[in-house]
Design a protein around this motif. Structure first.
Motif, PDB file in Angstrom:
ATOM      1  N   UNK A  47       0.774  -1.143   0.139  1.00 48.75           N
ATOM      2  CA  UNK A  47      -0.029   0.083  -0.003  1.00 48.75           C
ATOM      3  C   UNK A  47       0.941   1.140   0.035  1.00 48.75           C
ATOM      4  N   UNK A  48       0.307   2.236  -0.524  1.00 51.32           N
ATOM      5  CA  UNK A  48       1.010   3.561  -0.118  1.00 51.32           C
ATOM      6  C   UNK A  48       0.347   4.498   0.413  1.00 51.32           C
ATOM      7  N   UNK A  49       1.379   5.685   1.200  1.00 49.64           N
ATOM      8  CA  UNK A  49       0.643   6.584   1.837  1.00 49.64           C
ATOM      9  C   UNK A  49       0.734   7.604   1.100  1.00 49.64           C
ATOM     10  N   UNK A  50      -0.393   8.596   1.239  1.00 52.20           N
ATOM     11  CA  UNK A  50      -0.198   9.833   0.575  1.00 52.20           C
ATOM     12  C   UNK A  50       0.769  10.658   0.882  1.00 52.20           C
ATOM     13  N   UNK A  51       1.306  11.295  -0.223  1.00 54.12           N
ATOM     14  CA  UNK A  51       2.470  12.370  -0.005  1.00 54.12           C
ATOM     15  C   UNK A  51       2.060  13.632   0.882  1.00 54.12           C
ATOM     16  N   UNK A  52       2.920  14.136   1.753  1.00 54.67           N
ATOM     17  CA  UNK A  52       2.706  15.218   2.631  1.00 54.67           C
ATOM     18  C   UNK A  52       4.007  15.971   2.582  1.00 54.67           C
ATOM     19  N   UNK A  53       3.973  16.982   3.581  1.00 52.18           N
ATOM     20  CA  UNK A  53       5.024  17.901   3.474  1.00 52.18           C
ATOM     21  C   UNK A  53       6.196  17.082   4.301  1.00 52.18           C
ATOM     22  N   UNK A  54       7.576  17.648   4.226  1.00 53.20           N
ATOM     23  CA  UNK A  54       8.717  16.829   4.771  1.00 53.20           C
ATOM     24  C   UNK A  54       8.372  16.832   6.158  1.00 53.20           C
ATOM     25  N   UNK A  55       8.680  15.547   6.795  1.00 51.02           N
ATOM     26  CA  UNK A  55       8.316  15.383   8.230  1.00 51.02           C
ATOM     27  C   UNK A  55       9.443  16.043   8.942  1.00 51.02           C
TER      28      UNK A  55
ATOM     29  N   UNK B  76      10.154   6.043  11.914  1.00 51.12           N
ATOM     30  CA  UNK B  76       9.583   6.239  10.445  1.00 51.12           C
ATOM     31  C   UNK B  76       8.767   5.026  10.269  1.00 51.12           C
ATOM     32  N   UNK B  77       7.792   5.336   9.205  1.00 46.22           N
ATOM     33  CA  UNK B  77       6.939   4.278   8.764  1.00 46.22           C
ATOM     34  C   UNK B  77       6.700   4.413   7.392  1.00 46.22           C
ATOM     35  N   UNK B  78       6.926   3.259   6.577  1.00 44.60           N
ATOM     36  CA  UNK B  78       7.168   3.209   5.109  1.00 44.60           C
ATOM     37  C   UNK B  78       5.859   2.330   4.683  1.00 44.60           C
ATOM     38  N   UNK B  79       5.207   2.658   3.660  1.00 44.53           N
ATOM     39  CA  UNK B  79       4.068   2.199   3.091  1.00 44.53           C
ATOM     40  C   UNK B  79       4.543   1.040   2.324  1.00 44.53           C
TER      41      UNK B  79
ATOM     42  N   UNK C 293      22.178   0.887  13.303  1.00 46.26           N
ATOM     43  CA  UNK C 293      23.093   1.657  14.280  1.00 46.26           C
ATOM     44  C   UNK C 293      22.878   3.107  14.731  1.00 46.26           C
ATOM     45  N   UNK C 294      22.792   3.472  15.741  1.00 45.65           N
ATOM     46  CA  UNK C 294      22.573   5.044  16.318  1.00 45.65           C
ATOM     47  C   UNK C 294      21.136   5.117  16.279  1.00 45.65           C
ATOM     48  N   UNK C 295      20.305   4.312  16.367  1.00 46.45           N
ATOM     49  CA  UNK C 295      18.755   4.231  16.675  1.00 46.45           C
ATOM     50  C   UNK C 295      17.999   4.725  15.645  1.00 46.45           C
ATOM     51  N   UNK C 296      18.300   4.404  14.466  1.00 42.56           N
ATOM     52  CA  UNK C 296      17.217   4.564  13.321  1.00 42.56           C
ATOM     53  C   UNK C 296      16.464   3.668  13.020  1.00 42.56           C
ATOM     54  N   UNK C 297      15.265   3.645  13.460  1.00 48.01           N
ATOM     55  CA  UNK C 297      13.998   2.717  13.422  1.00 48.01           C
ATOM     56  C   UNK C 297      13.271   2.835  12.051  1.00 48.01           C
ATOM     57  N   UNK C 298      12.860   1.931  11.474  1.00 48.84           N
ATOM     58  CA  UNK C 298      11.727   1.987  10.519  1.00 48.84           C
ATOM     59  C   UNK C 298      11.062   0.575  10.520  1.00 48.84           C
ATOM     60  N   UNK C 299       9.545   0.818  10.569  1.00 46.02           N
ATOM     61  CA  UNK C 299       8.547   0.028  10.227  1.00 46.02           C
ATOM     62  C   UNK C 299       7.936  -0.059   8.902  1.00 46.02           C
ATOM     63  N   UNK C 300       7.664  -1.246   8.352  1.00 42.26           N
ATOM     64  CA  UNK C 300       6.765  -1.204   7.274  1.00 42.26           C
ATOM     65  C   UNK C 300       5.404  -1.520   7.233  1.00 42.26           C
ATOM     66  N   UNK C 301       4.498  -0.811   6.678  1.00 45.27           N
ATOM     67  CA  UNK C 301       3.023  -0.980   7.082  1.00 45.27           C
ATOM     68  C   UNK C 301       2.834  -2.423   6.981  1.00 45.27           C
ATOM     69  N   UNK C 302       3.244  -3.259   6.086  1.00 47.94           N
ATOM     70  CA  UNK C 302       2.977  -4.965   6.120  1.00 47.94           C
ATOM     71  C   UNK C 302       2.895  -5.476   7.268  1.00 47.94           C
TER      72      UNK C 302
END
Length: 277
Positions: free
Chosen positions: A1-9, A109-112, A122-131
């Motif tokens: 799935x895709x998430x609608x575009x928005x302003x720079x987070x 951050x969350x990625x569609x 490393x350094x605490x950069x977390x990402x989840x995928x919507x799936x």
């Protein structure tokens, strides 16, 4: 799935809150309840700061690519707000596991994408995928177990150790020279960043991440029993498609048994945190 575009987070608010929570932890935490060995000494072959800088660069590139495709969740996305709330409850308990975490700029951050995947660089950069949230229908407790597990990989510096072990082979000699400041550092950062997204951890790494993540989540007032239901869900979908998470985080009965054996060790931490609100 895709998430609608928005302003720079704008993530500065979350970063400030999480960093302040970790650095300003005012009470003396109870000793660690789960048993893990000392971190691998192999990690010392790779400068921590340099690896974290490479991770931050690769993470920024990944977010830029997701943003360009309209797949990067805006700050007000409900699922992203939920994930950042979980992180704010876990980050304050990271320092006993790695003093370097005091310097990290935690980011979530969350990625569609339909991929069942999540990671912490490393350094605490977390990402989840919507799936992983949607297909597994994760509760907050289960999502906290995923996040705690991924944070534990970073805190225990498993990527740093794995890369160091790769360097110890003949093909890694030139990379080792670059790490000592003898080569093209820009190219090194790109090489390391690419490796970070494809690393496969050892069974020992996975066990450590399970146990440390279990304790982090319990200290954040998330039910440790959710660690078992999480991996039961993983096992149920293991035969399906898009299980990128399971390519680096294999599931199995022994994993669930290990978690079940350690849940009693952290239940008191969970109850104490839950009562404290």
């Amino acid at each position: 799935m895709c998430i609608a575009k928005g302003a720079l987070a704008d993530r500065r608010g979350f970063l400030r809150a999480a960093g302040a929570a970790a650095a300003g932890l005012a009470f003396a935490p109870a000793p660690a309840q789960v048993q893990v060995g000392p971190p691998s000494t192999m990690r010392n072959l790779v400068p921590a700061g340099q690896l974290e800088a490479a991770a931050a660069q690769q993470y920024a590139q990944l977010l830029a690519q997701a943003r360009a495709k309209g797949a990067l969740a805006p700050d007000d996305h409900p699922q992203l707000r939920r994930l950042r709330a979980i992180a704010q409850r876990l980050v304050p308990h990271t320092l006993p596991w790695n003093e370097r975490a005091r310097q990290w700029r935690w980011e979530v951050n969350l990625i569609g994408s339909k991929q069942i995947n999540a990671f912490c660089m490393p350094g605490g950069k977390i990402a989840f995928f919507t799936g992983i949230l949607d297909q597994l229908r994760l509760s907050d407790d289960e999502a906290a177990m995923v996040m705690g597990h991924e944070m534990a990989h970073a805190l225990r510096e498993h990527a740093r150790s794995r890369i160091a072990k790769t360097q110890a082979t003949g093909i890694g000699l030139s990379l080792g020279a670059q790490l000592l400041g003898l080569g093209d550092l820009g190219r090194l950062a790109a090489d390391l960043g690419t490796q970070l997204l494809s690393l496969k951890f050892s069974r020992e790494d996975e066990t450590e991440a399970d146990l440390v993540g279990l304790e982090l989540a319990a200290r954040g007032a998330y039910d440790p029993r959710a660690s078992v239901t999480l991996w039961q869900k993983m096992a149920q979908v293991a035969g399906g498609n898009g299980l990128e998470f399971l390519s680096t985080h294999p599931s199995g009965p022994s994993r669930i048994r290990d978690l079940e054996a350690n849940i009693p060790k952290v239940e008191a931490l969970y109850e104490q945190a839950r009562r404290a609100g």
